[in-house]
Design a protein around this motif. Structure first.
Motif, short mmCIF file in Angstrom:
data_model
loop_
_atom_site.label_atom_id
_atom_site.label_comp_id
_atom_site.label_asym_id
_atom_site.label_seq_id
_atom_site.Cartn_x
_atom_site.Cartn_y
_atom_site.Cartn_z
N VAL A 1 -4.09 3.81 -9.30
CA VAL A 1 -3.81 3.04 -8.09
C VAL A 1 -2.47 3.48 -7.51
O VAL A 1 -1.53 3.74 -8.26
CB VAL A 1 -3.77 1.53 -8.42
CG1 VAL A 1 -3.20 0.72 -7.26
CG2 VAL A 1 -5.16 1.02 -8.77
N GLN B 1 0.32 2.08 -4.67
CA GLN B 1 0.72 0.94 -3.85
C GLN B 1 1.98 1.27 -3.04
O GLN B 1 3.08 1.20 -3.55
CB GLN B 1 0.98 -0.29 -4.71
CG GLN B 1 1.45 -1.51 -3.94
CD GLN B 1 0.50 -1.91 -2.84
OE1 GLN B 1 -0.57 -2.41 -3.10
NE2 GLN B 1 0.88 -1.67 -1.59
N TYR C 1 4.80 -6.84 -8.16
CA TYR C 1 5.10 -5.42 -8.22
C TYR C 1 6.60 -5.23 -8.09
O TYR C 1 7.17 -5.41 -7.02
CB TYR C 1 4.36 -4.67 -7.11
CG TYR C 1 4.48 -3.17 -7.16
CD1 TYR C 1 4.56 -2.48 -8.37
CD2 TYR C 1 4.49 -2.42 -5.98
CE1 TYR C 1 4.65 -1.11 -8.41
CE2 TYR C 1 4.58 -1.04 -6.01
CZ TYR C 1 4.67 -0.39 -7.23
OH TYR C 1 4.76 0.98 -7.27
N THR D 1 1.36 -5.15 -13.46
CA THR D 1 0.95 -3.89 -14.09
C THR D 1 1.39 -3.87 -15.55
O THR D 1 0.62 -3.47 -16.44
CB THR D 1 1.56 -2.70 -13.33
OG1 THR D 1 1.11 -2.73 -11.98
CG2 THR D 1 1.12 -1.38 -13.96
N PHE E 1 -4.00 0.14 -12.23
CA PHE E 1 -2.65 0.51 -11.80
C PHE E 1 -1.85 1.03 -13.00
O PHE E 1 -1.13 2.04 -12.91
CB PHE E 1 -1.97 -0.71 -11.18
CG PHE E 1 -0.84 -0.40 -10.24
CD1 PHE E 1 -0.30 0.86 -10.13
CD2 PHE E 1 -0.30 -1.42 -9.46
CE1 PHE E 1 0.76 1.13 -9.25
CE2 PHE E 1 0.75 -1.17 -8.58
CZ PHE E 1 1.28 0.10 -8.49
#
Length: 322
Positions: free
Chosen positions: A47, A49, A254, A284, A42
């Protein structure tokens, strides 16, 4: 279930797994390592999301949440659908994940995700403990001893040189057989008779309940600590007093989506002058090549709501065994 001796990548078959099928595949997976690699990817931009989506059923018959994600380093994307269906008794809550190929656009795996969700939730918390708990941490406390609490225990046992591992839940206090089963896991486990006693002077406190209201008073810890909390289906669920966020360094899984969903964050922003801009970092940031180093001048709070990329990553780990 498909025959694991047949390679679905060659036959074009979609692997379909029920909860009962998963044991033989989960035991081969280091879920914590998978979560760490996923958040590291990520950080590299591999990645995507999206936000969770909540869809209401017509006629007030329940709802379902969609957890989506795309992982280019595995060349897969997909979604987990988790419905909440009210009944005259207990509500029906299930979860199924569809894993698809970014190369062919075809489905690869359809699997029951109840157990996978439990494991990835616990492993995500364990990743936060790995990154945020002081190296010298000695006392680990777990509040909540259901399946999710046990999964948290198993994923964090070896992360620090714990001298004592404390467990508390009302159910555990009343069940001597369950107490013995937990103590058989590790000799350092101690069953406490109250949440207050369990958290006192703990270095790490993991909250693993389905409560919609605080289950501990953070002041009862009596020292700086790492406190972790997870999500539940209860509206605006929170396991600590929302106003406590103002006195802690706050992290989450996140930061782009968690503040709008996590109950204590929503309530702290609404009622106590807290804002999402005060979040120090997320997983992350912690798994990036230049990670944010935590400060230990006050307690740390880590909140996870569960992400689609976690569901897709663990589903891929299952699929890759075929």
């Amino acid at each position: 279930m498909q025959n694991p001796n047949n390679n679905p990548a060659k036959t074009g078959a979609v692997v379909t797994l029920t909860d009962a099928d998963l044991d033989q595949y989960l035991k081969n997976i280091d879920v914590l390592s998978i979560m760490e690699k996923t958040f590291a990817a990520f950080a590299k931009g591999q990645v995507v999301q999206p936000s969770q989506t909540l869809t209401l059923f017509p006629e007030d018959r329940g709802d379902f949440i969609t957890y989506q994600g795309a992982l280019s380093h595995f060349n897969v994307f997909g979604a987990k659908l988790s419905p909440y269906i009210p009944t005259a008794g207990a509500p029906i809550i299930t979860a199924w994940t569809m894993l698809m190929s970014m190369e062919t656009g075809l489905p690869l795996l359809l699997c029951d995700s109840g157990r996978l969700t439990r494991e990835r939730t616990a492993a995500t918390t364990a990743l936060a403990v790995k990154k945020l708990a002081p190296a010298e941490s000695k006392i680990l406390t777990i509040i909540g001893t259901g399946a999710i609490g046990k999964a948290h225990l198993m994923h964090t046992l070896k992360l620090r040189d714990w001298q004592e591992i404390r467990l508390y839940s009302l159910d555990l206090v009343r069940d001597t057989e369950k107490q013995q089963a937990f103590k058989a896991i590790d000799s350092r486990i101690v069953v406490c008779d109250s949440a207050k006693a369990a958290v006192h002077l703990s270095d790490v406190v993991m909250l693993c309940t389905s409560s919609g209201k605080p289950v501990i008073d953070v002041n009862d810890i009596g020292k700086q600590a790492l406190i972790t909390s997870i999500s539940t289906n209860v509206a605006q669920a929170h396991e600590i007093d929302p106003k406590a966020l103002n006195s802690m360094h706050v992290y989450c899984d996140y930061k782009a989506t968690t503040p709008a969903s996590a109950g204590e964050m929503v309530l702290a922003a609404r009622d106590h002058g807290w804002s999402a801009g005060k979040i120090v970092g997320d997983l992350t940031d912690l798994c990036s090549p230049s990670p944010i180093k935590p400060a230990y001048d006050k307690s740390i709070f880590f909140r996870s709501i569960g992400l689609g990329i976690e569901d897709i990553a663990i589903a891929y780990a299952i699929y890759s065994q075929f």
